[in-house]
Design an enzyme around this catalytic site. Structure first.
Site, PDB file in Angstrom:
ATOM      1  N   HIS A 161     -59.741 -27.354 -42.529  1.00  8.55           N
ATOM      2  CA  HIS A 161     -60.404 -26.448 -42.028  1.00  8.55           C
ATOM      3  C   HIS A 161     -59.018 -25.270 -42.163  1.00  8.55           C
ATOM      4  O   HIS A 161     -58.349 -24.752 -41.567  1.00  8.55           O
ATOM      5  CB  HIS A 161     -60.335 -25.827 -40.586  1.00  8.55           C
ATOM      6  CG  HIS A 161     -61.656 -26.876 -40.299  1.00  8.55           C
ATOM      7  ND1 HIS A 161     -63.206 -26.039 -40.012  1.00  8.55           N
ATOM      8  CD2 HIS A 161     -61.257 -27.574 -39.404  1.00  8.55           C
ATOM      9  CE1 HIS A 161     -63.320 -27.188 -39.357  1.00  8.55           C
ATOM     10  NE2 HIS A 161     -62.944 -28.282 -38.868  1.00  8.55           N
ATOM     11  N   SER A 288     -44.469 -11.103 -63.339  1.00 10.70           N
ATOM     12  CA  SER A 288     -44.895  -9.121 -62.420  1.00 10.70           C
ATOM     13  C   SER A 288     -44.680  -8.420 -63.348  1.00 10.70           C
ATOM     14  O   SER A 288     -43.576  -8.311 -63.940  1.00 10.70           O
ATOM     15  CB  SER A 288     -44.978  -9.264 -61.047  1.00 10.70           C
ATOM     16  OG  SER A 288     -44.943  -8.088 -61.016  1.00 10.70           O
ATOM     17  N   LYS A 294     -41.423 -12.923 -59.332  1.00 12.63           N
ATOM     18  CA  LYS A 294     -42.351 -13.060 -59.238  1.00 12.63           C
ATOM     19  C   LYS A 294     -42.814 -14.013 -60.471  1.00 12.63           C
ATOM     20  O   LYS A 294     -42.277 -13.903 -61.147  1.00 12.63           O
ATOM     21  CB  LYS A 294     -44.190 -11.882 -58.782  1.00 12.63           C
ATOM     22  CG  LYS A 294     -43.756 -11.310 -58.255  1.00 12.63           C
ATOM     23  CD  LYS A 294     -44.370 -11.793 -56.208  1.00 12.63           C
ATOM     24  CE  LYS A 294     -46.156 -12.526 -56.566  1.00 12.63           C
ATOM     25  NZ  LYS A 294     -46.976 -11.279 -57.246  1.00 12.63           N
ATOM     26  N   GLU A 301     -55.344 -19.929 -61.549  1.00 12.03           N
ATOM     27  CA  GLU A 301     -56.432 -18.456 -60.764  1.00 12.03           C
ATOM     28  C   GLU A 301     -57.416 -18.202 -61.710  1.00 12.03           C
ATOM     29  O   GLU A 301     -58.607 -17.951 -60.995  1.00 12.03           O
ATOM     30  CB  GLU A 301     -55.258 -17.588 -60.831  1.00 12.03           C
ATOM     31  CG  GLU A 301     -54.796 -16.933 -59.765  1.00 12.03           C
ATOM     32  CD  GLU A 301     -53.668 -16.014 -59.524  1.00 12.03           C
ATOM     33  OE1 GLU A 301     -53.544 -15.276 -58.550  1.00 12.03           O
ATOM     34  OE2 GLU A 301     -52.912 -16.130 -60.548  1.00 12.03           O
TER      35      GLU A 301
END
Ligand code: ARG
Length: 468
Positions: A161, A288, A294, A301
């Protein structure tokens, strides 16, 4: 409506006009099936050999055809072969060109249809693709093994979880991914086996009146079992209508994609500032355009994203085949783009996963801090009571009460006093704090498939053996 000049295509005999330009554009497949050329040529060479073997063409004709096909293959590899959409597909482009150069090639299509021809090309393709993908997955597995070996002593919390649950060695988590990838590899080996049946000789769908030798062609093309016996498909109608291997291949790619996406998601979570267990290699991240600080986990992804595409391809194929009447229908031409895309993307994904895994850095102090939480050994506190004869349900309840007490007191589990713990359950003896010795706690998880150091050494040796 403009119409192309002639009905010169191989099936043009009964037509007085060629197809409309629009129809040519609509119905051509050579723009995507040209990549079957090596398999198509391999199939045609075997077909010629078989025709010569049974006496339907002469040895000299066979030699001329095979030589011409070799020349075309050479031109294809060199990028010199001119594909023409007026010849529809890879099969007719090659045959047309061959016939212009080798008159005997007009006999090549004897006892053959594009229906059994395309089925053969694709089965040859699937055998090739399954081997390729198997090797690429091994590449990712080797990267995993290296990471596991280099970080053999690192412990992290395992999660259910997405809540901290129990301690495991990082290698145990990596080996979970390893098992997933191993099943993917096995799945491709099974698809290879299912692809390994020769369709040639099924003709359009009802075979031929000519005295061909299907077993000969099958052996020429390597459609054989472990003992070298020819494997030929057993029903000519099913042979040209069946697309199961397409579905299985796309299914294996989709499942591999799901696995890649789950691995990628774990990596994304671990590399977040909040977890900070690992740092992903710069070479597989991007920055970024706006926020200079970043470093984004783009490879992971995209692995997550590509899995959607692989599932889409499977879905396209299932929908394409559903409800089609036997046998061949032109709809089936649309079976190739999703298959090729699944192959290309799965191959890319496996390579990117290998690259990402191969260069990730483990942040040992962060892992050690996360796994030091004594609450991760709450289950061990219950097991302790079980060894003292307390029924597990009662033990579970008692540990819950200890956790609650620690929370109320604002201390860690192992900071409660002996008296406090014994107050919750009398079976807690003076040795109860030994439970929190992490090293011993890990050694106790000693059964097959569990994360003890001894088991992990065994698994490491096993993977070394399997991966060579
Ligand atoms: N390009 C076709 C395909 O990929 C080859 C088979 C054509 N057969 C036919 N009867 N039109 O399916």
């Amino acid at each position: 409506m403009k119409s192309s000049k002639s009905a010169h295509v191989t099936w043009g005999g009964r037509f007085s006009a060629g197809p409309a330009e629009l129809m040519l554009k609509f119905s051509e497949s050579v723009s995507f099936d040209h990549r079957l050329a090596p398999f198509d040529i391999q199939g045609s060479k075997a077909q010629a050999a078989m025709l010569a073997h049974v006496g339907l063409i002469t040895k000299a004709e066979c030699k001329a055809i095979q030589k011409g096909l070799d020349q075309i293959l050479h031109e294809v590899h060199a990028g010199e072969f001119k594909w023409d959409i007026r010849n529809e597909d890879v099969h007719m482009n090659i045959e047309q060109k061959l016939t212009e150069r080798v008159p005997a090639a007009a006999k090549l299509h004897t006892a053959r249809s594009r229906n059994d021809q395309v089925a053969t090309d694709m089965r040859l393709f699937f055998k090739y693709a399954c081997v390729q993908l198997g090797e690429k997955i091994v590449g990712a597995q080797r990267a995993l093994l290296k990471a596991a070996e280099a970080n053999a002593d690192v412990l992290i919390p395992g999660y259910t979880h997405l809540q901290r649950a129990q301690p495991v060695f990082l290698a145990h988590h990596l080996f979970a991914w390893m098992e997933m990838l191993e099943r993917d590899r096995q799945r491709f080996a099974e698809v290879f086996d299912h692809a390994n049946w020769c369709p040639l000789g099924a003709g359009a769908f009802a075979g031929t009146t000519l005295p061909i030798n299907r077993e000969f062609t099958a052996r020429e093309l390597g459609f054989v079992d472990a003992k070298g016996r020819a494997r030929v498909t057993q029903n000519s109608m099913d042979t040209v209508a069946d697309r199961d291997v397409f579905l299985e291949f796309a299914g294996a790619c989709a499942i591999a994609g799901v696995h890649f996406s789950r691995i990628a998601e774990d990596l994304i979570i671990w590399s977040s500032t909040e977890f900070n267990f690992i740092s992903l290699p710069d070479a597989f991240c991007t920055g970024s355009s706006l926020m200079p600080q970043k470093k984004n986990p783009d490879s992971c992804e995209l692995l997550r994203g590509k899995s959607a595409r692989l599932q889409g391809n499977l879905h396209t194929l299932l929908t394409l085949v559903k409800g089609l009447p036997l046998t061949y229908n032109r709809d089936l031409q649309e079976d190739k783009p999703p298959v090729f895309d699944s192959f290309d993307q799965t191959a890319l994904c496996a390579d990117v996963l290998a690259g990402t895994l191969g260069r990730l850095t483990v942040k040992r102090e962060r892992c050690a801090a996360a796994v030091a939480d004594p609450a991760l050994l709450a289950t061990d506190m219950a097991d302790y009571l079980v060894t003292k004869g307390v029924p597990f349900r009662q033990a579970h309840h008692a540990v819950g009460a200890v956790v609650k007490l620690a929370e109320q007191r604002g201390v860690a589990l192992n900071e409660l006093t002996d008296a406090e713990v014994a107050g919750v359950h009398p079976a807690y003896g003076p040795d109860w704090k030994d439970i929190f010795d992490l090293k011993r706690a890990m050694e106790r998880r000693a059964g097959t498939g569990m994360p003890s150091p001894a088991q992990l050494r065994k698994q490491t040796a096993r993977w070394r053996r399997i991966l060579g």
